[in-house]
Design a protein around this motif. Sequence first.
Motif, PDB file in Angstrom:
ATOM      1  N   VAL A 124       6.128   3.758   9.902  1.00  0.00           N
ATOM      2  CA  VAL A 124       7.031   2.949   9.073  1.00  0.00           C
ATOM      3  C   VAL A 124       8.484   3.342   9.348  1.00  0.00           C
ATOM      4  N   ARG A 125       8.730   4.636   9.456  1.00  0.00           N
ATOM      5  CA  ARG A 125      10.094   5.121   9.720  1.00  0.00           C
ATOM      6  C   ARG A 125      10.626   4.559  11.035  1.00  0.00           C
ATOM      7  N   TYR A 126       9.820   4.650  12.089  1.00  0.00           N
ATOM      8  CA  TYR A 126      10.263   4.144  13.388  1.00  0.00           C
ATOM      9  C   TYR A 126      10.389   2.623  13.384  1.00  0.00           C
ATOM     10  N   ALA A 127       9.518   1.959  12.637  1.00  0.00           N
ATOM     11  CA  ALA A 127       9.616   0.502  12.530  1.00  0.00           C
ATOM     12  C   ALA A 127      10.927   0.109  11.867  1.00  0.00           C
ATOM     13  N   ILE A 128      11.282   0.798  10.797  1.00  0.00           N
ATOM     14  CA  ILE A 128      12.541   0.501  10.107  1.00  0.00           C
ATOM     15  C   ILE A 128      13.734   0.781  11.015  1.00  0.00           C
ATOM     16  N   ILE A 171      -1.445  10.693   6.921  1.00  0.00           N
ATOM     17  CA  ILE A 171      -0.310  10.224   6.122  1.00  0.00           C
ATOM     18  C   ILE A 171       0.981  10.400   6.912  1.00  0.00           C
ATOM     19  N   ASN A 172       1.113  11.517   7.620  1.00  0.00           N
ATOM     20  CA  ASN A 172       2.328  11.738   8.423  1.00  0.00           C
ATOM     21  C   ASN A 172       2.489  10.683   9.508  1.00  0.00           C
ATOM     22  N   THR A 173       1.394  10.282  10.104  1.00  0.00           N
ATOM     23  CA  THR A 173       1.458   9.231  11.119  1.00  0.00           C
ATOM     24  C   THR A 173       1.875   7.917  10.485  1.00  0.00           C
ATOM     25  N   LEU A 214       0.833  -1.192   0.000  1.00  0.00           N
ATOM     26  CA  LEU A 214       0.000   0.000   0.000  1.00  0.00           C
ATOM     27  C   LEU A 214       0.872   1.247   0.000  1.00  0.00           C
ATOM     28  N   SER A 215       0.389   2.284  -0.650  1.00  0.00           N
ATOM     29  CA  SER A 215       1.073   3.576  -0.554  1.00  0.00           C
ATOM     30  C   SER A 215       0.802   4.117   0.853  1.00  0.00           C
ATOM     31  N   TYR A 216       1.531   5.166   1.233  1.00  0.00           N
ATOM     32  CA  TYR A 216       1.298   5.749   2.561  1.00  0.00           C
ATOM     33  C   TYR A 216      -0.116   6.320   2.653  1.00  0.00           C
ATOM     34  N   LYS A 217      -0.596   6.888   1.583  1.00  0.00           N
ATOM     35  CA  LYS A 217      -1.961   7.428   1.570  1.00  0.00           C
ATOM     36  C   LYS A 217      -2.974   6.301   1.755  1.00  0.00           C
ATOM     37  N   GLU A 218      -2.783   5.192   1.034  1.00  0.00           N
ATOM     38  CA  GLU A 218      -3.697   4.055   1.163  1.00  0.00           C
ATOM     39  C   GLU A 218      -3.622   3.439   2.553  1.00  0.00           C
ATOM     40  N   MET A 219      -2.413   3.358   3.100  1.00  0.00           N
ATOM     41  CA  MET A 219      -2.257   2.835   4.448  1.00  0.00           C
ATOM     42  C   MET A 219      -2.985   3.728   5.449  1.00  0.00           C
ATOM     43  N   ALA A 220      -2.830   5.031   5.299  1.00  0.00           N
ATOM     44  CA  ALA A 220      -3.498   5.974   6.198  1.00  0.00           C
ATOM     45  C   ALA A 220      -5.005   5.815   6.125  1.00  0.00           C
TER      46      ALA A 220
END
Length: 192
Positions: free
Chosen positions: A176-180, A169-171, A156-162
């Motif tokens: 994802v950033r913190y998970a990585i 989208i920022n969340t 999913l894109s970030y928009k689709e995930m949101a």
Amino acid sequence: MNKYSDFTDHELIRLYIDGDNHAFTTLVHRHKNRLYTTIVLLVRNRDLAEDIFQEVFIKIVNALHSGQYADNNRFLAWAVRIAHNCCISHFRKASAWGKTMVAPYNDEMGDSLDLMEHSAEHHLITHETNQEIGAMLDQLPTVQREAVILRYYADLSYKEMAQTIGISINTALGRVRYAIMNLRKQMLVEEA
């Protein structure tokens, strides 16, 4: 080779709505592995994932026939959103969403990540890698784990995930950033 293999998802949906069941079969085969793997990773139980997978496609069929699908060229994102909602609904009924979302990784789920035919050596390496990835995913906070699954397994894109999770989208980007970052830390610890 399937005569529908070069058709877009939108074309297959149009054909299906017009009564061509083979077009829908092609659509299902095109996306079943990614959708099923996403469900397995979310619910951590193969039998439950199979039940939810069937429920998802029943909902998809009903939605297509009732005109609830608007072509946005992202059938898979729409299907993943339905699957995610089915998973949440199941665990709300069972009052176990958070507990199950962090259930330990097991060998049976690792097998579902490798859906292609390969040599025995490739299966062994893939199985071990899937176990390691699953174990690392299990160490993530639930929201980060969910974000990684939706972003990298469901594609999913970030928009689709949101939209799927009901966050900004920022969340989604942040999770994802913190998970990585957390996954990288785990890899560094294992290498040491």
